[in-house]
Motif scaffolding. Structure first.
Motif, PDB file in Angstrom:
ATOM      1  N   GLU A 148       0.832  -1.201   0.000  1.00  0.00           N
ATOM      2  CA  GLU A 148       0.000   0.000   0.000  1.00  0.00           C
ATOM      3  C   GLU A 148       0.871   1.257   0.000  1.00  0.00           C
ATOM      4  N   SER A 149       0.366   2.300  -0.640  1.00  0.00           N
ATOM      5  CA  SER A 149       1.081   3.576  -0.685  1.00  0.00           C
ATOM      6  C   SER A 149       0.087   4.699  -0.938  1.00  0.00           C
ATOM      7  N   GLY A 150       0.581   5.940  -0.793  1.00  0.00           N
ATOM      8  CA  GLY A 150      -0.230   7.095  -1.136  1.00  0.00           C
ATOM      9  C   GLY A 150      -0.800   7.868   0.038  1.00  0.00           C
TER      10      GLY A 150
ATOM     11  N   LEU B  41      -7.049  12.278  -1.182  1.00  0.00           N
ATOM     12  CA  LEU B  41      -5.877  11.451  -1.407  1.00  0.00           C
ATOM     13  C   LEU B  41      -6.261  10.308  -2.323  1.00  0.00           C
ATOM     14  N   ARG B  42      -5.256   9.738  -2.973  1.00  0.00           N
ATOM     15  CA  ARG B  42      -5.460   8.503  -3.716  1.00  0.00           C
ATOM     16  C   ARG B  42      -4.485   7.456  -3.199  1.00  0.00           C
ATOM     17  N   LEU B  43      -5.024   6.388  -2.679  1.00  0.00           N
ATOM     18  CA  LEU B  43      -4.216   5.284  -2.181  1.00  0.00           C
ATOM     19  C   LEU B  43      -4.086   4.214  -3.257  1.00  0.00           C
ATOM     20  N   SER B  44      -2.944   3.553  -3.267  1.00  0.00           N
ATOM     21  CA  SER B  44      -2.698   2.464  -4.209  1.00  0.00           C
ATOM     22  C   SER B  44      -2.336   1.200  -3.451  1.00  0.00           C
TER      23      SER B  44
ATOM     24  N   TYR C 209      -7.075   0.794  -6.240  1.00  0.00           N
ATOM     25  CA  TYR C 209      -6.971   2.173  -5.759  1.00  0.00           C
ATOM     26  C   TYR C 209      -8.137   2.506  -4.831  1.00  0.00           C
TER      27      TYR C 209
ATOM     28  N   HIS D  71      -9.841   6.163  -3.747  1.00  0.00           N
ATOM     29  CA  HIS D  71      -9.875   7.607  -3.845  1.00  0.00           C
ATOM     30  C   HIS D  71     -10.654   8.130  -2.637  1.00  0.00           C
TER      31      HIS D  71
ATOM     32  N   THR E  34      -0.774   2.044   4.775  1.00  0.00           N
ATOM     33  CA  THR E  34      -0.359   3.409   4.510  1.00  0.00           C
ATOM     34  C   THR E  34      -1.148   4.337   5.436  1.00  0.00           C
TER      35      THR E  34
END
Length: 117
Positions: free
Chosen positions: A6-8, A18-21, A79, A81, A111
């Motif tokens: 996970e990141s973002g 934010l947008r998490l990936s 993702y 959002h 994250t």
């Protein structure tokens, strides 16, 4: 072995986005329902979004209309959002396979999302 990366995450003011990936290694997400979870301070981990193989989505009332889950099967990535963030959205966010409950017992590092002015 399945790995979730996970990141973002980050620090954002109330009302921000934010947008998490979540990059998935070891399984093919195109044949997997996927879910995003979060664990806030002193709270249990909870499901905040899920997306089925066919693209159907599900959200709890607490995030409905503010969070959107999507997937890129070519990148094996999911993702999340996040819009209209609130302080109560502060948590570590994780992904896992499954539509209503996690399939795998192993979790990524998550994250951190912090919503504060």
């Amino acid at each position: 072995q399945v790995l979730f990366v996970e990141s973002g995450g980050g620090l954002v003011q109330p009302g921000g986005s934010l947008r998490l990936s979540c990059a998935v290694i070891g399984t093919i997400i195109s044949v997997s329902h996927m879910g995003w979870y979060r664990q806030g301070p002193g709270k249990q981990r909870e499901l905040v979004a899920s997306i089925s193989v066919s693209g159907n989505t599900n959200y709890p009332d607490s995030v409905k209309g503010r969070f959107t889950v999507s997937r890129d099967n070519a990148k094996n990535t999911v993702y999340l959002h996040l819009n209209g963030l609130k302080p109560e959205d502060t948590a570590v966010y994780y992904c896992n396979a499954g539509f209503v409950r996690p399939i795998f017992s192993s979790w990524g590092q998550g994250t951190q999302v912090t919503v504060s002015s």
